[in-house]
Scaffold this motif. Structure first.
Motif, PDB file in Angstrom:
ATOM      1  N   TRP A   1     -36.330 -11.794 -29.493  1.00  9.92           N
ATOM      2  CA  TRP A   1     -36.598 -10.463 -28.974  1.00  9.92           C
ATOM      3  C   TRP A   1     -35.412  -9.526 -29.142  1.00  9.92           C
ATOM      4  CZ3 TRP A   1     -33.831  -7.998 -25.314  1.00  9.92           C
ATOM      5  CH2 TRP A   1     -32.983  -8.766 -24.501  1.00  9.92           C
ATOM      6  N   ALA A   2     -34.212 -10.062 -28.983  1.00  8.43           N
ATOM      7  CA  ALA A   2     -33.022  -9.208 -29.072  1.00  8.43           C
ATOM      8  C   ALA A   2     -32.847  -8.660 -30.487  1.00  8.43           C
ATOM      9  CB  ALA A   2     -31.786  -9.982 -28.633  1.00  8.43           C
ATOM     10  N   MET A   3     -33.112  -9.490 -31.491  1.00  8.42           N
ATOM     11  CA  MET A   3     -33.008  -9.034 -32.871  1.00  8.42           C
ATOM     12  C   MET A   3     -34.043  -7.941 -33.152  1.00  8.42           C
ATOM     13  SD  MET A   3     -33.121 -11.269 -36.379  1.00  8.42           S
ATOM     14  CE  MET A   3     -34.829 -11.719 -36.185  1.00  8.42           C
ATOM     15  N   HIS A   4     -35.256  -8.131 -32.659  1.00 11.27           N
ATOM     16  CA  HIS A   4     -36.299  -7.122 -32.852  1.00 11.27           C
ATOM     17  C   HIS A   4     -35.941  -5.819 -32.128  1.00 11.27           C
ATOM     18  CE1 HIS A   4     -39.218 -10.683 -33.512  1.00 11.27           C
ATOM     19  NE2 HIS A   4     -38.558 -10.393 -34.609  1.00 11.27           N
ATOM     20  N   ALA A   5     -35.430  -5.939 -30.915  1.00 14.91           N
ATOM     21  CA  ALA A   5     -35.004  -4.739 -30.181  1.00 14.91           C
ATOM     22  C   ALA A   5     -33.911  -4.014 -30.960  1.00 14.91           C
ATOM     23  CB  ALA A   5     -34.519  -5.114 -28.785  1.00 14.91           C
ATOM     24  N   GLY A   6     -32.984  -4.764 -31.533  1.00 15.89           N
ATOM     25  CA  GLY A   6     -31.928  -4.158 -32.337  1.00 15.89           C
ATOM     26  C   GLY A   6     -32.483  -3.398 -33.534  1.00 15.89           C
ATOM     27  N   PHE A  36     -42.246   2.180 -29.021  1.00 12.58           N
ATOM     28  CA  PHE A  36     -41.256   1.103 -29.137  1.00 12.58           C
ATOM     29  C   PHE A  36     -41.958  -0.247 -29.013  1.00 12.58           C
ATOM     30  CE2 PHE A  36     -38.131   4.167 -26.855  1.00 12.58           C
ATOM     31  CZ  PHE A  36     -37.953   4.902 -28.012  1.00 12.58           C
ATOM     32  N   ARG A  37     -42.866  -0.355 -28.065  1.00  6.39           N
ATOM     33  CA  ARG A  37     -43.600  -1.616 -27.871  1.00  6.39           C
ATOM     34  C   ARG A  37     -44.407  -1.972 -29.118  1.00  6.39           C
ATOM     35  NH1 ARG A  37     -44.971  -3.631 -22.726  1.00  6.39           N
ATOM     36  NH2 ARG A  37     -47.068  -3.956 -23.512  1.00  6.39           N
ATOM     37  N   ARG A  38     -45.062  -0.981 -29.735  1.00 12.78           N
ATOM     38  CA  ARG A  38     -45.830  -1.249 -30.963  1.00 12.78           C
ATOM     39  C   ARG A  38     -44.916  -1.758 -32.071  1.00 12.78           C
ATOM     40  NH1 ARG A  38     -48.440   3.336 -29.202  1.00 12.78           N
ATOM     41  NH2 ARG A  38     -47.256   4.725 -30.583  1.00 12.78           N
ATOM     42  N   GLU A  39     -43.759  -1.133 -32.221  1.00 18.84           N
ATOM     43  CA  GLU A  39     -42.810  -1.587 -33.242  1.00 18.84           C
ATOM     44  C   GLU A  39     -42.341  -3.010 -32.954  1.00 18.84           C
ATOM     45  OE1 GLU A  39     -39.669   1.092 -34.654  1.00 18.84           O
ATOM     46  OE2 GLU A  39     -40.720   2.697 -33.596  1.00 18.84           O
ATOM     47  N   LEU A  40     -42.079  -3.288 -31.713  1.00 17.46           N
ATOM     48  CA  LEU A  40     -41.632  -4.633 -31.326  1.00 17.46           C
ATOM     49  C   LEU A  40     -42.710  -5.674 -31.616  1.00 17.46           C
ATOM     50  CD1 LEU A  40     -39.865  -3.607 -28.032  1.00 17.46           C
ATOM     51  CD2 LEU A  40     -38.726  -4.673 -30.004  1.00 17.46           C
ATOM     52  N   VAL A  41     -43.961  -5.348 -31.311  1.00 21.46           N
ATOM     53  CA  VAL A  41     -45.071  -6.267 -31.596  1.00 21.46           C
ATOM     54  C   VAL A  41     -45.187  -6.465 -33.103  1.00 21.46           C
ATOM     55  CG1 VAL A  41     -47.599  -6.507 -31.534  1.00 21.46           C
ATOM     56  CG2 VAL A  41     -46.349  -5.819 -29.471  1.00 21.46           C
ATOM     57  N   GLU A  49     -41.712 -11.563 -23.931  1.00 24.23           N
ATOM     58  CA  GLU A  49     -40.406 -10.902 -24.056  1.00 24.23           C
ATOM     59  C   GLU A  49     -40.531  -9.404 -24.336  1.00 24.23           C
ATOM     60  OE1 GLU A  49     -37.849 -12.340 -23.205  1.00 24.23           O
ATOM     61  OE2 GLU A  49     -38.103 -14.477 -23.572  1.00 24.23           O
ATOM     62  N   LEU A  50     -41.771  -8.913 -24.418  1.00 20.92           N
ATOM     63  CA  LEU A  50     -41.999  -7.532 -24.835  1.00 20.92           C
ATOM     64  C   LEU A  50     -41.372  -6.514 -23.885  1.00 20.92           C
ATOM     65  CD1 LEU A  50     -43.259  -5.968 -27.116  1.00 20.92           C
ATOM     66  CD2 LEU A  50     -45.415  -6.005 -25.877  1.00 20.92           C
ATOM     67  N   GLU A  51     -41.538  -6.684 -22.602  1.00 23.06           N
ATOM     68  CA  GLU A  51     -40.969  -5.720 -21.643  1.00 23.06           C
ATOM     69  C   GLU A  51     -39.449  -5.747 -21.668  1.00 23.06           C
ATOM     70  OE1 GLU A  51     -42.200  -3.122 -20.047  1.00 23.06           O
ATOM     71  OE2 GLU A  51     -43.972  -3.682 -21.193  1.00 23.06           O
ATOM     72  N   ARG A  52     -38.889  -6.931 -21.773  1.00 26.01           N
ATOM     73  CA  ARG A  52     -37.436  -7.070 -21.842  1.00 26.01           C
ATOM     74  C   ARG A  52     -36.886  -6.352 -23.081  1.00 26.01           C
ATOM     75  NH1 ARG A  52     -34.428 -12.944 -21.806  1.00 26.01           N
ATOM     76  NH2 ARG A  52     -32.347 -12.164 -21.430  1.00 26.01           N
ATOM     77  N   ALA A  53     -37.558  -6.556 -24.219  1.00 23.50           N
ATOM     78  CA  ALA A  53     -37.128  -5.920 -25.463  1.00 23.50           C
ATOM     79  C   ALA A  53     -37.279  -4.402 -25.392  1.00 23.50           C
ATOM     80  CB  ALA A  53     -37.925  -6.491 -26.636  1.00 23.50           C
TER      81      ALA A  53
END
Length: 177
Positions: A1-6, A36-41, A49-53
């Motif tokens: 999740w952290a890499m995706h958030a980055g 942001f959530r769509r991009e993360l998914v 981990e979606l909310e955290r990211a």
């Protein structure tokens, strides 16, 4: 999740720099949370981990637009400003693709090379963490510096920028080749 958030943070830092800081505030960033959530998914972030990211993305972007150093980095008034600048170099007889997160030339004639880091330091010794990160990324930043020096004449200064930590860590790269 952290890499995706980055990855999402990098994408939106580019958008903020290109559209202009004045177009972004905390309210707009919160309104963009579904995007942001769509991009993360899309990147493969697990639902647990979606909310955290998404929180990390908002936290990093808010810090970047709120702090003096973040605003300086993202400012549109720098000469030769680029975001996610792709460069190809020859390294050991092989082509290698580099992506420079942010670069620009300041009024004093220095080209800045800034690499974004979206990690959050949880421990107590921030100085030790920054020392380790500086050493870990020094060679990468030297390659970036050498590539920029090959196409420009300005002296290059390099830094790691940790928006979540509100830390701008200049890195001594030694002499250019």
């Amino acid at each position: 999740w952290a890499m995706h958030a980055g990855s999402v943070v990098h994408h939106w830092l580019r958008i903020i720099a290109e559209e202009g800081l004045e177009a972004f505030d905390a309210a707009r960033l919160h309104a963009l949370r579904p995007a942001f959530r769509r991009e993360l998914v899309y990147l493969g972030t697990e639902s647990k981990e979606l909310e955290r990211a998404a929180h990390r993305v908002v936290e990093a972007l808010e810090a970047a637009i709120r702090t003096e150093k973040g605003r300086w980095i993202l400012a549109a008034d720098h000469a030769e400003a680029e975001c996610e600048l792709p460069l190809t170099i020859v390294d050991g007889g092989r082509f290698r693709q580099l992506i420079i997160h942010r670069t620009f030339v300041t009024a004093d004639g220095h080209r800045w090379l800034i690499d974004y880091k979206t990690s959050a330091h949880e421990g107590s010794d921030l100085r030790a963490f920054l020392r380790v990160e500086s050493e870990r990324h020094r060679e990468q930043l030297r390659r970036y510096r050498d590539a920029l020096t090959a196409i420009g004449t300005q002296p290059v200064r390099a830094a790691l920028y940790f928006p979540v930590l509100s830390v701008f860590q200049e890195i001594d790269l030694g002499s250019a080749p």
